[in-house]
Write a protein that holds these residues in place. Sequence first.
Motif, PDB file in Angstrom:
ATOM      1  N   ALA A 208       7.378 -42.804 -59.503  1.00 53.45           N
ATOM      2  CA  ALA A 208       8.044 -43.355 -60.684  1.00 53.45           C
ATOM      3  C   ALA A 208       9.389 -43.946 -60.283  1.00 53.45           C
ATOM      4  O   ALA A 208      10.063 -43.432 -59.398  1.00 53.45           O
TER       5      ALA A 208
ATOM      6  N   HIS B 173      15.055 -50.911 -58.044  1.00 52.86           N
ATOM      7  CA  HIS B 173      15.425 -51.692 -59.220  1.00 52.86           C
ATOM      8  C   HIS B 173      15.794 -53.114 -58.801  1.00 52.86           C
ATOM      9  O   HIS B 173      16.484 -53.286 -57.790  1.00 52.86           O
TER      10      HIS B 173
ATOM     11  N   ASN C 208       7.619 -38.385 -60.452  1.00 49.35           N
ATOM     12  CA  ASN C 208       7.658 -37.858 -61.815  1.00 49.35           C
ATOM     13  C   ASN C 208       7.340 -36.369 -61.749  1.00 49.35           C
ATOM     14  O   ASN C 208       6.270 -35.985 -61.280  1.00 49.35           O
TER      15      ASN C 208
ATOM     16  N   HIS D  24      11.898 -40.210 -56.677  1.00 50.62           N
ATOM     17  CA  HIS D  24      10.904 -41.196 -57.087  1.00 50.62           C
ATOM     18  C   HIS D  24       9.548 -40.562 -57.417  1.00 50.62           C
ATOM     19  O   HIS D  24       8.518 -41.219 -57.370  1.00 50.62           O
TER      20      HIS D  24
ATOM     21  N   VAL E  75      13.255 -44.490 -60.760  1.00 48.22           N
ATOM     22  CA  VAL E  75      14.301 -43.616 -61.276  1.00 48.22           C
ATOM     23  C   VAL E  75      14.871 -44.227 -62.551  1.00 48.22           C
ATOM     24  O   VAL E  75      15.173 -45.422 -62.598  1.00 48.22           O
ATOM     25  N   ASP E  76      15.018 -43.406 -63.592  1.00 50.13           N
ATOM     26  CA  ASP E  76      15.645 -43.852 -64.838  1.00 50.13           C
ATOM     27  C   ASP E  76      17.150 -43.804 -64.652  1.00 50.13           C
ATOM     28  O   ASP E  76      17.737 -42.726 -64.517  1.00 50.13           O
TER      29      ASP E  76
ATOM     30  N   THR F 220      23.142 -48.239 -60.303  1.00 53.71           N
ATOM     31  CA  THR F 220      22.368 -47.777 -59.150  1.00 53.71           C
ATOM     32  C   THR F 220      22.948 -48.357 -57.871  1.00 53.71           C
ATOM     33  O   THR F 220      23.607 -49.398 -57.894  1.00 53.71           O
TER      34      THR F 220
ATOM     35  N   GLY G  83      19.230 -45.197 -66.868  1.00 51.33           N
ATOM     36  CA  GLY G  83      19.787 -45.505 -68.181  1.00 51.33           C
ATOM     37  C   GLY G  83      21.016 -44.699 -68.543  1.00 51.33           C
ATOM     38  O   GLY G  83      21.929 -45.213 -69.195  1.00 51.33           O
ATOM     39  N   ASP G  84      21.085 -43.446 -68.147  1.00 45.33           N
ATOM     40  CA  ASP G  84      22.218 -42.593 -68.507  1.00 45.33           C
ATOM     41  C   ASP G  84      23.308 -42.538 -67.440  1.00 45.33           C
ATOM     42  O   ASP G  84      24.320 -41.859 -67.623  1.00 45.33           O
TER      43      ASP G  84
END
Length: 162
Positions: free
Chosen positions: A19, A84, A12, A10, A21-22, A115, A24-25
Amino acid sequence: MNNSDKTFTHINPESGFPAMVDVGDKLVSKRTAVAQSIVVLGNEIMQQLEGNDIQTKKGPVFQTAIIGGTMAAKKTADLIPLCHPLALENCKVNISVNEDHEVVIECTVSITSKTGVEMEALTGASVAALTIYDMCKAFSHHIVIKETKLLRKTGGKNDYNG
């Protein structure tokens, strides 16, 4: 993997600031988590146990804690800053009394997502424990929320069975 290979997720790496966590992938998978909280109510309060619950002027303690824990698990992203927001598929809160006369709360949460749901399970178990404290504090303040921990998780990159 040793500890020097691990990083806090968490943060950056460029700025050093917090931040989310992304994810997306990440791959969608079935994810579950089970967390436990243990509450020590003491003999005075435990003597009030009738059947599977303690009745108070506020209502049934364990039944209310189950509702509170479930509501909290669903609201985890509102309570923990970088979690999230998730649409949980299942949340079960079970409350029992062990052989040491401690109240054992287990919160099991599941979702098919990118997640995990460890924080939702931990939040559910924690708030159920706090609800029990709130419901019983008029009788005694000698209540201890002894321990909250993740018992196991499945799905995602790593499974855990503590």
